[in-house]
Design a protein around this motif. Structure first.
Motif, PDB file in Angstrom:
ATOM      1  N   PRO A  59       1.979  -2.404   9.340  1.00 48.66           N
ATOM      2  CA  PRO A  59       3.228  -1.831   8.948  1.00 48.66           C
ATOM      3  C   PRO A  59       4.349  -3.059   8.965  1.00 48.66           C
ATOM      4  O   PRO A  59       4.034  -4.182   9.790  1.00 48.66           O
ATOM      5  CB  PRO A  59       3.260  -1.119  10.148  1.00 48.66           C
ATOM      6  CG  PRO A  59       2.317  -1.488  11.232  1.00 48.66           C
ATOM      7  CD  PRO A  59       1.314  -2.081  10.466  1.00 48.66           C
ATOM      8  N   VAL A  99       3.900  -0.515   4.296  1.00 47.87           N
ATOM      9  CA  VAL A  99       2.595  -0.949   4.708  1.00 47.87           C
ATOM     10  C   VAL A  99       1.944  -1.793   3.755  1.00 47.87           C
ATOM     11  O   VAL A  99       1.764  -1.375   2.523  1.00 47.87           O
ATOM     12  CB  VAL A  99       1.664   0.468   4.894  1.00 47.87           C
ATOM     13  CG1 VAL A  99       0.197  -0.162   5.543  1.00 47.87           C
ATOM     14  CG2 VAL A  99       2.250   1.373   6.019  1.00 47.87           C
ATOM     15  N   GLU A 108      -1.473  -3.758   2.598  1.00 48.41           N
ATOM     16  CA  GLU A 108      -2.987  -3.823   2.833  1.00 48.41           C
ATOM     17  C   GLU A 108      -3.436  -5.235   2.772  1.00 48.41           C
ATOM     18  O   GLU A 108      -2.802  -5.875   1.678  1.00 48.41           O
ATOM     19  CB  GLU A 108      -3.580  -2.867   1.934  1.00 48.41           C
ATOM     20  CG  GLU A 108      -5.131  -2.674   2.003  1.00 48.41           C
ATOM     21  CD  GLU A 108      -5.907  -3.873   1.592  1.00 48.41           C
ATOM     22  OE1 GLU A 108      -6.891  -4.364   2.086  1.00 48.41           O
ATOM     23  OE2 GLU A 108      -5.728  -4.222   0.378  1.00 48.41           O
ATOM     24  N   TRP A 122       0.778  -1.272   0.087  1.00 45.46           N
ATOM     25  CA  TRP A 122      -0.044  -0.092  -0.027  1.00 45.46           C
ATOM     26  C   TRP A 122       0.857   1.212  -0.043  1.00 45.46           C
ATOM     27  O   TRP A 122       0.643   2.240  -0.766  1.00 45.46           O
ATOM     28  CB  TRP A 122      -0.722  -0.030   1.396  1.00 45.46           C
ATOM     29  CG  TRP A 122      -1.952   0.888   1.219  1.00 45.46           C
ATOM     30  CD1 TRP A 122      -3.017   1.114   0.188  1.00 45.46           C
ATOM     31  CD2 TRP A 122      -2.048   2.017   2.174  1.00 45.46           C
ATOM     32  NE1 TRP A 122      -3.852   2.405   0.640  1.00 45.46           N
ATOM     33  CE2 TRP A 122      -3.099   2.858   1.785  1.00 45.46           C
ATOM     34  CE3 TRP A 122      -1.358   2.491   3.369  1.00 45.46           C
ATOM     35  CZ2 TRP A 122      -3.736   3.886   2.433  1.00 45.46           C
ATOM     36  CZ3 TRP A 122      -1.784   3.360   3.894  1.00 45.46           C
ATOM     37  CH2 TRP A 122      -2.865   4.310   3.502  1.00 45.46           C
ATOM     38  N   GLN A 123       2.000   1.265   0.733  1.00 42.47           N
ATOM     39  CA  GLN A 123       2.946   2.242   0.789  1.00 42.47           C
ATOM     40  C   GLN A 123       4.399   1.866   0.834  1.00 42.47           C
ATOM     41  O   GLN A 123       4.476   0.801   1.768  1.00 42.47           O
ATOM     42  CB  GLN A 123       2.651   3.280   2.139  1.00 42.47           C
ATOM     43  CG  GLN A 123       1.254   4.005   1.988  1.00 42.47           C
ATOM     44  CD  GLN A 123       1.219   4.867   3.352  1.00 42.47           C
ATOM     45  OE1 GLN A 123       1.571   4.462   4.095  1.00 42.47           O
ATOM     46  NE2 GLN A 123       0.349   5.981   3.045  1.00 42.47           N
ATOM     47  N   LYS A 152      -8.529  -5.356   4.086  1.00 44.34           N
ATOM     48  CA  LYS A 152      -8.794  -3.865   4.428  1.00 44.34           C
ATOM     49  C   LYS A 152      -8.028  -3.366   5.648  1.00 44.34           C
ATOM     50  O   LYS A 152      -8.769  -2.414   6.484  1.00 44.34           O
ATOM     51  CB  LYS A 152     -10.420  -3.907   4.723  1.00 44.34           C
ATOM     52  CG  LYS A 152     -11.164  -4.150   3.477  1.00 44.34           C
ATOM     53  CD  LYS A 152     -12.564  -3.817   3.468  1.00 44.34           C
ATOM     54  CE  LYS A 152     -13.337  -4.153   2.158  1.00 44.34           C
ATOM     55  NZ  LYS A 152     -14.609  -4.045   2.078  1.00 44.34           N
ATOM     56  N   LYS A 173       5.062  -0.053  -4.810  1.00 47.64           N
ATOM     57  CA  LYS A 173       3.563   0.290  -4.324  1.00 47.64           C
ATOM     58  C   LYS A 173       2.464  -0.484  -5.275  1.00 47.64           C
ATOM     59  O   LYS A 173       2.759  -0.359  -6.541  1.00 47.64           O
ATOM     60  CB  LYS A 173       3.487   1.870  -4.381  1.00 47.64           C
ATOM     61  CG  LYS A 173       2.182   2.150  -4.006  1.00 47.64           C
ATOM     62  CD  LYS A 173       2.037   3.598  -3.872  1.00 47.64           C
ATOM     63  CE  LYS A 173       0.630   4.246  -3.602  1.00 47.64           C
ATOM     64  NZ  LYS A 173       0.723   5.549  -3.501  1.00 47.64           N
ATOM     65  N   THR A 208       9.149   2.121  10.287  1.00 52.67           N
ATOM     66  CA  THR A 208       8.393   1.305   9.326  1.00 52.67           C
ATOM     67  C   THR A 208       8.777   1.414   7.880  1.00 52.67           C
ATOM     68  O   THR A 208       9.367   2.677   7.618  1.00 52.67           O
ATOM     69  CB  THR A 208       7.008   2.246   9.266  1.00 52.67           C
ATOM     70  OG1 THR A 208       6.271   2.030  10.677  1.00 52.67           O
ATOM     71  CG2 THR A 208       6.006   1.798   8.006  1.00 52.67           C
ATOM     72  N   GLU A 210      -4.357  -2.228   7.296  1.00 54.43           N
ATOM     73  CA  GLU A 210      -2.887  -1.631   7.020  1.00 54.43           C
ATOM     74  C   GLU A 210      -2.040  -2.254   8.203  1.00 54.43           C
ATOM     75  O   GLU A 210      -2.189  -1.889   9.259  1.00 54.43           O
ATOM     76  CB  GLU A 210      -3.054  -0.157   7.170  1.00 54.43           C
ATOM     77  CG  GLU A 210      -4.048   0.344   6.067  1.00 54.43           C
ATOM     78  CD  GLU A 210      -4.149   1.892   6.381  1.00 54.43           C
ATOM     79  OE1 GLU A 210      -3.396   2.613   7.124  1.00 54.43           O
ATOM     80  OE2 GLU A 210      -5.057   2.488   5.594  1.00 54.43           O
TER      81      GLU A 210
END
Length: 70
Positions: A40, A31, A33, A13-14, A36, A56, A28, A38
């Motif tokens: 780390p 992240v 996903e 996700w990140q 649903k 990503k 961190t 999140e």
């Protein structure tokens, strides 16, 4: 070198770090996903990011190598 792996299946996700960046213990790195939530991914110790193995949006499975730390 330490290989940091995903503990869950999901999608990246990140991404919070870049190659060459110094990180601290517990920082961190990215992240994930999953269902649903999140989740780390933290650095297991201080070091330098040697490799990013995912980007990503990439799907990952449990055990996928995400980051390599020196």
């Amino acid at each position: 070198m330490t290989k940091v792996v995903s503990e869950v299946a999901g999608n990246v996700w990140q991404v919070e770090v870049k190659v060459g960046q110094a990180v601290t213990d517990g920082e961190t790195l990215m992240v994930i996903e999953s269902m649903k939530m999140e989740i780390p991914v933290e650095a297991p110790h201080a070091g330098t990011v040697a490799e990013l193995r995912v980007n990503k949006g990439d799907p990952v499975e449990e055990g996928t190598i995400l980051v390599v730390l020196d």
